[in-house]
Design a protein around this motif. Structure first.
Motif, PDB file in Angstrom:
ATOM      1  N   MET A  53     -26.152  14.094  17.727  1.00 20.45           N
ATOM      2  CA  MET A  53     -24.778  13.706  17.500  1.00 20.45           C
ATOM      3  C   MET A  53     -23.910  14.966  17.459  1.00 20.45           C
ATOM      4  O   MET A  53     -24.274  15.973  16.893  1.00 20.45           O
ATOM      5  CB  MET A  53     -24.667  12.932  16.195  1.00 20.45           C
ATOM      6  N   ILE A  54     -22.744  14.885  18.037  1.00 22.13           N
ATOM      7  CA  ILE A  54     -21.817  16.012  18.060  1.00 22.13           C
ATOM      8  C   ILE A  54     -21.115  16.092  16.708  1.00 22.13           C
ATOM      9  O   ILE A  54     -20.595  15.098  16.211  1.00 22.13           O
ATOM     10  CB  ILE A  54     -20.772  15.843  19.175  1.00 22.13           C
ATOM     11  N   THR A  55     -21.102  17.276  16.122  1.00 25.79           N
ATOM     12  CA  THR A  55     -20.406  17.494  14.871  1.00 25.79           C
ATOM     13  C   THR A  55     -18.961  17.856  15.175  1.00 25.79           C
ATOM     14  O   THR A  55     -18.689  18.823  15.882  1.00 25.79           O
ATOM     15  CB  THR A  55     -21.071  18.637  14.076  1.00 25.79           C
ATOM     16  N   LEU A  56     -18.046  17.068  14.649  1.00 24.44           N
ATOM     17  CA  LEU A  56     -16.628  17.317  14.885  1.00 24.44           C
ATOM     18  C   LEU A  56     -16.081  18.230  13.799  1.00 24.44           C
ATOM     19  O   LEU A  56     -15.558  17.778  12.790  1.00 24.44           O
ATOM     20  CB  LEU A  56     -15.846  16.009  14.929  1.00 24.44           C
ATOM     21  N   THR A  57     -16.229  19.515  14.009  1.00 25.49           N
ATOM     22  CA  THR A  57     -15.662  20.489  13.091  1.00 25.49           C
ATOM     23  C   THR A  57     -14.151  20.522  13.294  1.00 25.49           C
ATOM     24  O   THR A  57     -13.645  20.052  14.320  1.00 25.49           O
ATOM     25  CB  THR A  57     -16.245  21.890  13.371  1.00 25.49           C
ATOM     26  N   PRO A  58     -13.416  21.063  12.332  1.00 23.59           N
ATOM     27  CA  PRO A  58     -11.957  21.162  12.530  1.00 23.59           C
ATOM     28  C   PRO A  58     -11.588  21.913  13.812  1.00 23.59           C
ATOM     29  O   PRO A  58     -10.652  21.529  14.507  1.00 23.59           O
ATOM     30  CB  PRO A  58     -11.486  21.908  11.282  1.00 23.59           C
ATOM     31  N   ALA A  59     -12.335  22.952  14.142  1.00 27.88           N
ATOM     32  CA  ALA A  59     -12.038  23.712  15.370  1.00 27.88           C
ATOM     33  C   ALA A  59     -12.242  22.849  16.608  1.00 27.88           C
ATOM     34  O   ALA A  59     -11.445  22.902  17.550  1.00 27.88           O
ATOM     35  CB  ALA A  59     -12.913  24.957  15.444  1.00 27.88           C
ATOM     36  N   ARG A  60     -13.282  22.052  16.621  1.00 33.99           N
ATOM     37  CA  ARG A  60     -13.526  21.167  17.774  1.00 33.99           C
ATOM     38  C   ARG A  60     -12.466  20.082  17.869  1.00 33.99           C
ATOM     39  O   ARG A  60     -12.022  19.726  18.958  1.00 33.99           O
ATOM     40  CB  ARG A  60     -14.915  20.542  17.686  1.00 33.99           C
ATOM     41  N   ARG A  61     -12.049  19.534  16.726  1.00 34.90           N
ATOM     42  CA  ARG A  61     -11.006  18.510  16.753  1.00 34.90           C
ATOM     43  C   ARG A  61      -9.702  19.105  17.268  1.00 34.90           C
ATOM     44  O   ARG A  61      -9.005  18.475  18.069  1.00 34.90           O
ATOM     45  CB  ARG A  61     -10.814  17.885  15.368  1.00 34.90           C
ATOM     46  N   ARG A  62      -9.350  20.321  16.829  1.00 37.58           N
ATOM     47  CA  ARG A  62      -8.148  20.985  17.333  1.00 37.58           C
ATOM     48  C   ARG A  62      -8.221  21.177  18.841  1.00 37.58           C
ATOM     49  O   ARG A  62      -7.251  20.944  19.560  1.00 37.58           O
ATOM     50  CB  ARG A  62      -7.955  22.345  16.646  1.00 37.58           C
ATOM     51  N   PHE A  63      -9.398  21.587  19.332  1.00 28.66           N
ATOM     52  CA  PHE A  63      -9.572  21.780  20.773  1.00 28.66           C
ATOM     53  C   PHE A  63      -9.365  20.466  21.514  1.00 28.66           C
ATOM     54  O   PHE A  63      -8.664  20.419  22.532  1.00 28.66           O
ATOM     55  CB  PHE A  63     -10.964  22.345  21.073  1.00 28.66           C
ATOM     56  N   ILE A  64      -9.943  19.391  21.004  1.00 29.99           N
ATOM     57  CA  ILE A  64      -9.810  18.084  21.664  1.00 29.99           C
ATOM     58  C   ILE A  64      -8.351  17.624  21.648  1.00 29.99           C
ATOM     59  O   ILE A  64      -7.835  17.119  22.650  1.00 29.99           O
ATOM     60  CB  ILE A  64     -10.745  17.037  21.024  1.00 29.99           C
ATOM     61  N   TYR A  65      -7.660  17.792  20.500  1.00 27.60           N
ATOM     62  CA  TYR A  65      -6.239  17.431  20.441  1.00 27.60           C
ATOM     63  C   TYR A  65      -5.449  18.181  21.508  1.00 27.60           C
ATOM     64  O   TYR A  65      -4.645  17.599  22.238  1.00 27.60           O
ATOM     65  CB  TYR A  65      -5.627  17.790  19.076  1.00 27.60           C
ATOM     66  N   ARG A  66      -5.661  19.482  21.576  1.00 23.34           N
ATOM     67  CA  ARG A  66      -4.922  20.303  22.546  1.00 23.34           C
ATOM     68  C   ARG A  66      -5.238  19.899  23.975  1.00 23.34           C
ATOM     69  O   ARG A  66      -4.343  19.843  24.825  1.00 23.34           O
ATOM     70  CB  ARG A  66      -5.240  21.777  22.322  1.00 23.34           C
ATOM     71  N   LEU A  67      -6.490  19.624  24.251  1.00 25.37           N
ATOM     72  CA  LEU A  67      -6.891  19.203  25.588  1.00 25.37           C
ATOM     73  C   LEU A  67      -6.230  17.874  25.956  1.00 25.37           C
ATOM     74  O   LEU A  67      -5.698  17.717  27.058  1.00 25.37           O
ATOM     75  CB  LEU A  67      -8.415  19.091  25.669  1.00 25.37           C
ATOM     76  N   LEU A  68      -6.241  16.918  25.041  1.00 22.92           N
ATOM     77  CA  LEU A  68      -5.645  15.610  25.325  1.00 22.92           C
ATOM     78  C   LEU A  68      -4.141  15.709  25.517  1.00 22.92           C
ATOM     79  O   LEU A  68      -3.573  15.034  26.388  1.00 22.92           O
ATOM     80  CB  LEU A  68      -5.974  14.629  24.205  1.00 22.92           C
ATOM     81  N   VAL A  69      -3.478  16.552  24.737  1.00 22.27           N
ATOM     82  CA  VAL A  69      -2.031  16.734  24.911  1.00 22.27           C
ATOM     83  C   VAL A  69      -1.747  17.342  26.275  1.00 22.27           C
ATOM     84  O   VAL A  69      -0.819  16.920  26.979  1.00 22.27           O
ATOM     85  CB  VAL A  69      -1.453  17.597  23.770  1.00 22.27           C
TER      86      VAL A  69
END
Length: 63
Positions: free
Chosen positions: A1-17
């Motif tokens: 399972m992928i661990t959604l660390t705050p850094a990974r969540r920030r990266f995903i937010y930025r990518l989606l935007v």
């Protein structure tokens, strides 16, 4: 399972935007649709962050 660390969540937010912005520029979706998709992603990722936080709390609630 992928661990959604705050850094990974920030990266995903930025990518989606960024993806949403490109889709708007090329006429694939409206600004309103892009805002809704990014908002939905934020809700999903925020919920995943809450699950991760819940899993890292000791059962008795004390540290």
């Amino acid at each position: 399972m992928i661990t959604l660390t705050p850094a990974r969540r920030r990266f995903i937010y930025r990518l989606l935007v960024a993806i949403a912005a490109v889709a708007v520029v090329y006429g694939r979706m409206s600004q309103a649709e892009a805002a809704q998709w990014v908002g939905l992603a934020a809700i999903i990722l925020g919920g995943a962050g809450n699950v991760l936080a819940d899993r890292n709390v000791p059962p008795d609630g004390d540290r």
